[in-house]
Design an enzyme around this catalytic site. Structure first.
Site, PDB file in Angstrom:
ATOM      1  N   LYS A 160      34.660 -47.685  57.577  1.00 10.82           N
ATOM      2  CA  LYS A 160      35.958 -48.180  57.137  1.00 10.82           C
ATOM      3  C   LYS A 160      36.994 -47.054  57.241  1.00 10.82           C
ATOM      4  O   LYS A 160      36.718 -45.914  56.856  1.00 10.82           O
ATOM      5  CB  LYS A 160      35.834 -48.689  55.699  1.00 10.82           C
ATOM      6  CG  LYS A 160      37.081 -49.341  55.113  1.00 10.82           C
ATOM      7  CD  LYS A 160      36.772 -49.822  53.708  1.00 10.82           C
ATOM      8  CE  LYS A 160      37.963 -50.491  53.041  1.00 10.82           C
ATOM      9  NZ  LYS A 160      37.625 -50.976  51.683  1.00 10.82           N
ATOM     10  N   SER A 200      38.529 -55.579  50.973  1.00 15.42           N
ATOM     11  CA  SER A 200      39.348 -54.913  51.973  1.00 15.42           C
ATOM     12  C   SER A 200      38.529 -54.384  53.147  1.00 15.42           C
ATOM     13  O   SER A 200      39.088 -54.021  54.182  1.00 15.42           O
ATOM     14  CB  SER A 200      40.103 -53.744  51.322  1.00 15.42           C
ATOM     15  OG  SER A 200      39.204 -52.803  50.758  1.00 15.42           O
ATOM     16  N   SER A 254      35.443 -55.123  47.297  1.00 16.49           N
ATOM     17  CA  SER A 254      35.611 -55.021  48.740  1.00 16.49           C
ATOM     18  C   SER A 254      34.320 -54.770  49.497  1.00 16.49           C
ATOM     19  O   SER A 254      34.281 -54.948  50.722  1.00 16.49           O
ATOM     20  CB  SER A 254      36.603 -53.905  49.067  1.00 16.49           C
ATOM     21  OG  SER A 254      37.866 -54.180  48.506  1.00 16.49           O
TER      22      SER A 254
END
Length: 570
Positions: A55, A129, A153
């Site tokens: 990420k 996210s 997330s």
């Protein structure tokens, strides 16, 4: 790990190119550099040649970190601690993935790099996210991926894409080299298609890092009890799930019960109230402390480079006062205590991971409301210092449905144990003799990973005989009409343990199908008919324990007679 690392990395890069899903990625490694790294790997390393994505709020040396905002981009001087530990274990980073900007959101649409479409239905959200990481795993582009989790997330995208999401206890994995969302609450998480790989990756990243003062030592391995107590929400907290999801959750609960778990309904109101504090309370000030200055400096970019919904959430954190923080901290402590009371005596809480699966259009029409609904069951975990694990639990309307196990800090391995039982519920085995609890061969069941499900009995169509074996064993045989109900125990073994156990069963014993008193059919101990010659029939006693008790009484009476005779002779 098996396979040539160079070939694995090359194949991953080819899959990424063929998938044509550019919104997943913010940056990719140069092919030649990634292949050179793979060629230099020690093949004995635990993750040798596995390919992973990161990420883009987690530092990877050689690639920019953007946190989903081009204006924020910087070049890190080193890998994040979590990334460095995985590379040291032989895994190869393939690229950086898209996210809800500054890790603020649970939808996967709040990014100037584009909304990340769901792996199963491109018209629906991926969840955020950690959107790009989850979809990269679900599409099979990488073996595993790293995300982060403050509000959910690392779990919501797992549920919406049909994969595993591992959210460890806060601090077990250091957040050194991670752009903070709420530094005191943030966790590095793992996405994988396989629970065992997800847990392996998480454990390789664990351990104190002096550069992260909130990092904590690894916890000792702890298995869940043989008969765990699982809390589930009461009905009122499940009323507005997406169509079909409540039934899917009920099915998952029954599956957990079938593994031997005791299911207990609890009022989870304190946990849900705590969850509301994550965005509705003063804790959002941590988001402003992290990147608020950047947003203020580049206010002219809000609406282009900077997502307006994210900017609104983060900038509102500046309005929170120290008094607000003190008030909400005290309120959270009270809710935490109430939550402990609600879950007292339970080994974990089982919930749906999220509440529904919106379309991209749904989120565009109501970006704040749609996002808020996604975090109902996830938002509380980091505030209350819980471990959590999201696992697939089937499909509804052709789309993945997932459930989540949540437990106290440092119960990470126990939660994984529960999830393994759910994913592989095992095979039931009915025993009637030397494998009963307390009998000499019961240790074989324990060694095979067996757990006691219940004391039960056969249908009234069986006979029980005493065999001439060492140790003494009974032989169960189906006789049909004129038979009796024979007492025994139902045990559950994992598939691999069952196979090994059955392979070691000696003649004349055999494993066949046994009908129980409730008419269900399970695997069970039977005996070859030839072994019944001259074997006394003890069916009238109803079971092996009654026979043993009778033998003990007889032996005791005989012993008393011998003693009395000796006394007379004296």
């Amino acid at each position: 790990m098996t396979g040539d690392p160079v070939a694995r990395v090359a194949a991953a890069l080819d899959r990424i190119e063929a998938a044509d899903r550019p919104e997943i990625w913010i940056s990719l490694r140069d092919r030649a550099v990634a292949l050179a790294e793979a060629s230099a790997l020690d093949p004995s390393l635990p993750l040798a040649g596995l390919v992973f994505a990161v990420k883009d709020n987690i530092d990877v040396y050689g690639l920019p970190t953007t946190a989903g905002a081009p204006s924020y981009a910087y070049r890190p001087g080193a890998d994040a601690t979590a990334v460095a530990r995985l590379r040291a274990a032989g895994a190869v980073v393939i690229g950086k993935t898209n996210l809800d900007q500054f890790a603020t959101g649970l939808v996967g649409t709040r990014s100037p790099y584009g909304a990340v479409r769901n792996a199963w239905d491109p018209a629906r959200i991926s969840g955020g996210s950690s959107s790009g990481s989850a979809v990269a795993v679900a599409l099979g582009l990488v073996d595993f991926a790293l995300g982060t989790d403050t509000a959910g997330s690392g779990r919501v995208p797992a549920a919406l894409n049909g994969i595993v999401g591992v959210k460890p206890t806060r601090g077990l994995i250091p957040v050194t080299g991670v752009v903070p969302a709420c530094y005191s609450l943030d966790c590095v998480t793992v996405f994988a298609r396989d629970l065992a790989l997800g847990r392996t990756v998480a454990e390789l990243m664990e351990g104190v890092d002096p550069a992260d003062p909130l990092s904590r030592p690894s916890s000792l391995p702890v298995a869940a009890p043989a008969r765990p107590r699982l809390a589930v929400p009461t009905d009122e907290h499940l009323e507005d799930l997406a169509p079909g999801w409540r039934d899917a959750f009920a099915t998952a609960v029954r599956r957990f019960a079938a593994t031997g778990a005791e299911i207990v309904e609890v009022d989870v109101s304190p946990l849900l109230e705590a969850a509301s504090l994550l965005y509705g309370g003063a804790f959002v000030a941590e988001r402003y402390a992290a990147v608020g200055a950047h947003l203020e400096k580049h206010a002219d970019l809000i609406g282009s480079d900077l997502d307006p919904t994210v900017a609104g959430i983060i900038l509102a954190g500046k309005e929170k006062t120290a008094a607000d923080w003190a008030t909400d901290t005290a309120r959270l402590a009270a809710l935490s205590a109430a939550g402990r009371v609600a879950l007292s005596g339970c080994d974990a809480l089982l919930t749906p991971t999220t509440t529904g699966h919106p379309t991209l259009a749904d989120v565009a029409a109501d970006p704040v409301g749609a996002n808020a609904r996604m975090g109902r069951f996830t938002n509380c975990a980091n505030l209350l210092d819980y471990a959590s694990l999201a696992v697939p639990a089937g499909f509804v309307g052709g789309l993945p449905f997932g459930v989540m196990l949540t437990g106290a800090a440092f119960t990470d391995r126990a939660l994984a144990d529960l999830a393994r039982r759910f994913a592989n519920p095992g095979i039931d085995l009915f025993v009637v003799g030397a494998h009963l609890t307390g009998q000499p061969l019961n240790v074989q069941l324990a060694a095979a990973g067996g757990t006691l499900v219940a004391a039960t009995a056969t249908a009234p169509s069986y006979a029980l005989h005493v065999l001439d074996t060492d140790p003494p064993k009974p032989g169960l045989v189906r006789v049909g009409a004129g038979g009796r109900s024979i007492l025994g125990e139902l045990w559950r073994l994992p598939a691999d343990g069952f196979g090994a156990f059955v392979g070691a069963v000696p003649a004349p014993m055999a494993i066949g199908r046994v009908t129980l008193i409730d008419a269900t059919s399970v695997s069970g101990f039977l005996v070859e008919p030839a072994a019944l010659e001259n074997a006394p029939d003890i069916s009238h006693l109803g079971g092996w324990r009654a026979y043993l008790a009778g033998v003990a009484v007889t032996s005791g009476a005989a012993g008393a007679a011998v003693t009395a005779g000796a006394a007379v002779q004296r």
